[in-house]
Enzyme design. Sequence first.
Site, PDB file in Angstrom:
ATOM      1  N   PHE A 184       0.827  -1.211   0.000  1.00 17.98           N
ATOM      2  CA  PHE A 184       0.000   0.000   0.000  1.00 17.98           C
ATOM      3  C   PHE A 184       0.862   1.262   0.000  1.00 17.98           C
ATOM      4  O   PHE A 184       0.603   2.204  -0.749  1.00 17.98           O
ATOM      5  CB  PHE A 184      -0.905   0.030   1.229  1.00 17.98           C
ATOM      6  N   GLU A 190     -11.010 -12.958  12.292  1.00 15.94           N
ATOM      7  CA  GLU A 190     -11.541 -13.261  10.959  1.00 15.94           C
ATOM      8  C   GLU A 190     -11.286 -14.721  10.588  1.00 15.94           C
ATOM      9  O   GLU A 190     -12.166 -15.403  10.053  1.00 15.94           O
ATOM     10  CB  GLU A 190     -10.928 -12.305   9.921  1.00 15.94           C
ATOM     11  N   ASP A 236       4.023  -0.068   7.436  1.00 17.79           N
ATOM     12  CA  ASP A 236       4.273  -0.931   8.606  1.00 17.79           C
ATOM     13  C   ASP A 236       5.721  -0.883   9.067  1.00 17.79           C
ATOM     14  O   ASP A 236       6.018  -1.247  10.206  1.00 17.79           O
ATOM     15  CB  ASP A 236       3.928  -2.389   8.259  1.00 17.79           C
TER      16      ASP A 236
HETATM   17  C1  LIG Z   1      -3.840 -10.973   7.106  1.00 26.84           C
HETATM   18  C2  LIG Z   1      -3.835  -9.463   7.214  1.00 26.84           C
HETATM   19  C3  LIG Z   1      -5.024  -8.799   7.354  1.00 26.84           C
HETATM   20  C4  LIG Z   1      -5.036  -7.409   7.447  1.00 26.84           C
HETATM   21  N1  LIG Z   1      -6.243  -6.770   7.557  1.00 26.84           N
HETATM   22  C5  LIG Z   1      -6.263  -5.426   7.581  1.00 26.84           C
HETATM   23  C6  LIG Z   1      -7.505  -4.730   7.610  1.00 26.84           C
HETATM   24  O1  LIG Z   1      -8.577  -5.343   7.626  1.00 26.84           O
HETATM   25  N2  LIG Z   1      -7.471  -3.364   7.606  1.00 26.84           N
HETATM   26  C7  LIG Z   1      -6.295  -2.672   7.580  1.00 26.84           C
HETATM   27  O2  LIG Z   1      -6.312  -1.448   7.552  1.00 26.84           O
HETATM   28  N3  LIG Z   1      -5.113  -3.299   7.573  1.00 26.84           N
HETATM   29  C8  LIG Z   1      -5.058  -4.653   7.565  1.00 26.84           C
HETATM   30  N4  LIG Z   1      -3.856  -5.305   7.537  1.00 26.84           N
HETATM   31  C9  LIG Z   1      -2.615  -4.521   7.619  1.00 26.84           C
HETATM   32  C10 LIG Z   1      -2.258  -3.908   6.272  1.00 26.84           C
HETATM   33  O3  LIG Z   1      -2.407  -4.859   5.249  1.00 26.84           O
HETATM   34  C11 LIG Z   1      -0.830  -3.417   6.368  1.00 26.84           C
HETATM   35  O4  LIG Z   1      -0.783  -2.439   7.368  1.00 26.84           O
HETATM   36  C12 LIG Z   1      -0.354  -2.828   5.060  1.00 26.84           C
HETATM   37  O5  LIG Z   1      -0.319  -3.823   4.064  1.00 26.84           O
HETATM   38  C13 LIG Z   1       1.025  -2.197   5.203  1.00 26.84           C
HETATM   39  O6  LIG Z   1       1.416  -1.709   3.962  1.00 26.84           O
HETATM   40  P1  LIG Z   1       2.957  -1.585   3.608  1.00 26.84           P
HETATM   41  O7  LIG Z   1       2.995  -1.002   2.236  1.00 26.84           O
HETATM   42  O8  LIG Z   1       3.688  -0.920   4.707  1.00 26.84           O
HETATM   43  O9  LIG Z   1       3.500  -3.098   3.579  1.00 26.84           O
HETATM   44  P2  LIG Z   1       3.019  -4.331   2.733  1.00 26.84           P
HETATM   45  O10 LIG Z   1       1.670  -4.150   2.182  1.00 26.84           O
HETATM   46  O11 LIG Z   1       3.284  -5.516   3.596  1.00 26.84           O
HETATM   47  O12 LIG Z   1       4.038  -4.360   1.490  1.00 26.84           O
HETATM   48  C14 LIG Z   1       5.403  -4.588   1.660  1.00 26.84           C
HETATM   49  C15 LIG Z   1       5.993  -4.991   0.310  1.00 26.84           C
HETATM   50  O13 LIG Z   1       7.388  -5.000   0.404  1.00 26.84           O
HETATM   51  C16 LIG Z   1       7.921  -6.129  -0.274  1.00 26.84           C
HETATM   52  N5  LIG Z   1       9.226  -6.433   0.318  1.00 26.84           N
HETATM   53  C17 LIG Z   1       9.482  -6.796   1.598  1.00 26.84           C
HETATM   54  N6  LIG Z   1      10.799  -6.918   1.795  1.00 26.84           N
HETATM   55  C18 LIG Z   1      11.393  -6.632   0.600  1.00 26.84           C
HETATM   56  C19 LIG Z   1      12.750  -6.567   0.175  1.00 26.84           C
HETATM   57  N7  LIG Z   1      13.769  -6.807   1.030  1.00 26.84           N
HETATM   58  N8  LIG Z   1      12.993  -6.246  -1.103  1.00 26.84           N
HETATM   59  C20 LIG Z   1      11.989  -5.995  -1.970  1.00 26.84           C
HETATM   60  N9  LIG Z   1      10.692  -6.024  -1.609  1.00 26.84           N
HETATM   61  C21 LIG Z   1      10.399  -6.323  -0.327  1.00 26.84           C
HETATM   62  C22 LIG Z   1       6.869  -7.191  -0.071  1.00 26.84           C
HETATM   63  O14 LIG Z   1       6.941  -8.187  -1.076  1.00 26.84           O
HETATM   64  C23 LIG Z   1       5.580  -6.391  -0.131  1.00 26.84           C
HETATM   65  O15 LIG Z   1       5.059  -6.328  -1.450  1.00 26.84           O
HETATM   66  C24 LIG Z   1      -3.821  -6.692   7.431  1.00 26.84           C
HETATM   67  C25 LIG Z   1      -2.609  -7.365   7.303  1.00 26.84           C
HETATM   68  C26 LIG Z   1      -2.616  -8.751   7.185  1.00 26.84           C
HETATM   69  C27 LIG Z   1      -1.307  -9.484   7.047  1.00 26.84           C
END
Ligand SMILES: Cc1cc2nc3c(=O)[nH]c(=O)nc-3n(C[C@H](O)[C@H](O)[C@H](O)COP(=O)(O)OP(=O)(O)OC[C@H]3O[C@@H](n4cnc5c(N)ncnc54)[C@H](O)[C@@H]3O)c2cc1C
Length: 443
Positions: free
Chosen positions: A20, A177, A310
Amino acid sequence: MLDTNPIPKRPRVIIVGGGFAGVNAAKSLAELPVEITLIDRRNHHTFQPLLYQVALAVLSPADIAQPIRGILRKQKNARVLMDELVGIDTAAHQVELATGACLDFDYLVLATGATHSYFGKDEWAKFAPGLKTIEDATEIRRRVLLAFELAERQMIEKGWHPQLNFVVIGGGPTGVELAGAICDIAQLYMKRDFRQIDPSRSKVMLIEGSPRVLGAYPAVLSAKAEKELTRLGVLVRTGVHVTDIGPGWVKIGDQQIDSVVTLWAAGVQASPVGKMLGATTGVKLDNRGCVIVNQTLHPPELPNIFVLGDLAHYEENGKRVPGVAQPAMQMGDHIGKIIAADLTSRPRPPFHYFNKGDLATIGRMDAVANISWPFHAKLSGFVAWVTWLVVHIFFLVGFRNRLAVFATWVWTYMTFTRSARLITGDQSLIGWTEYKANLKGKS
Ligand SMILES: Cc1cc2nc3c(=O)[nH]c(=O)nc-3n(C[C@H](O)[C@H](O)[C@H](O)COP(=O)(O)OP(=O)(O)OC[C@H]3O[C@@H](n4cnc5c(N)ncnc54)[C@H](O)[C@@H]3O)c2cc1C
């Protein structure tokens, strides 16, 4: 070394992570004169809030994932690279990738998210998978569906089968869930397809260490969620801690609980990229390995390295902004404003989190919602569930996915069928032999 500098005058922005935060950051830069490289070790963006529906066979993986290249196809200033970040050289302004390539950057945006934490007991992972990726979801689906198949086979072969007990550890939104959805699949869907066993007699236990489930929600919604889980048939145990996990069992203190499939939804920690940055630069991390950032979303000593979603520890009014989707998207959106300010020599605008609320489902047609925008309300039951449906359809990436998910939900809820009930991969279930032996004579 890759040629990373085709148009030298444009600042090079490297975004690591296509979740995201990373995708929104790339989109927020669409109109700016910058060269973006978005790197992710996977080729797809995953809509994590719906992963549990893949794990419990409502949706198929492609319904909730979207190729990152597809998302950024029309954005001329962005390119996508499938690779993994393995090193950061802040002095040389370079990132090192698993394939050996090194890329130069003017701005680096780290958005690699979080991963499971087994609180130092990583050996539990093979017995109790967590849910974070599409691969995790299909593995959970495989285990849950296989348990019913093995029980049916055992019944035909031996004339008895062990009672199927599922244990979910962690009573946050994901645990709630998962527990509700296992009850649903056993009671409403599987029982129509099996002839020798009665899947609706399966038991689901939800274990939570703190005094209530959904601890981040108002107490009244936690109580409603617990009541609804109990009504569905989930045995909710709060205020107890899992002390060990093995093949076919979970321990709470000295009490051993038989568990045919154990799922882990109890702990998260920052992606290792946080520690990598901390080790090379000395920037401050919190106890989960998240990088502490200021109001312009970077560690104070590294103004051109942003940390989002995150992976970031960002506080407002003395409280950490939670690791959920909304802050990640909003932080991503804000990167465009910060870099635009830099390019026009204006002060960087500070980030403010706009909390719209939280939602969690509890099985079929039930949910809790703590809404803060456009009005304040604490909803539960069917109204909260409809709100949950609308919000999730709205935020899904891609028109095809929205349509597919909507159509699948309508079909599933009207016909009581789940077409994504596929068992793929290995046909054996870890712990099944021990589980059967423990329950022989008890069922
Ligand atoms: C099962 C589940 C249910 C959830 N339900 C909800 C909900 O109902 N409502 C809500 O608001 N939030 C929910 N969340 C939380 C929400 O999905 C996360 O807060 C959000 O996805 C964080 O976004 P982000 O971009 O920080 O990380 P992420 O979406 O986790 O994306 C991180 C990306 O980085 C990539 N990556 C990681 N390490 C490396 C590396 N070393 N090199 C290259 N790429 C890398 C990964 O492949 C991934 O694509 C849920 C999470 C989970 C796991």
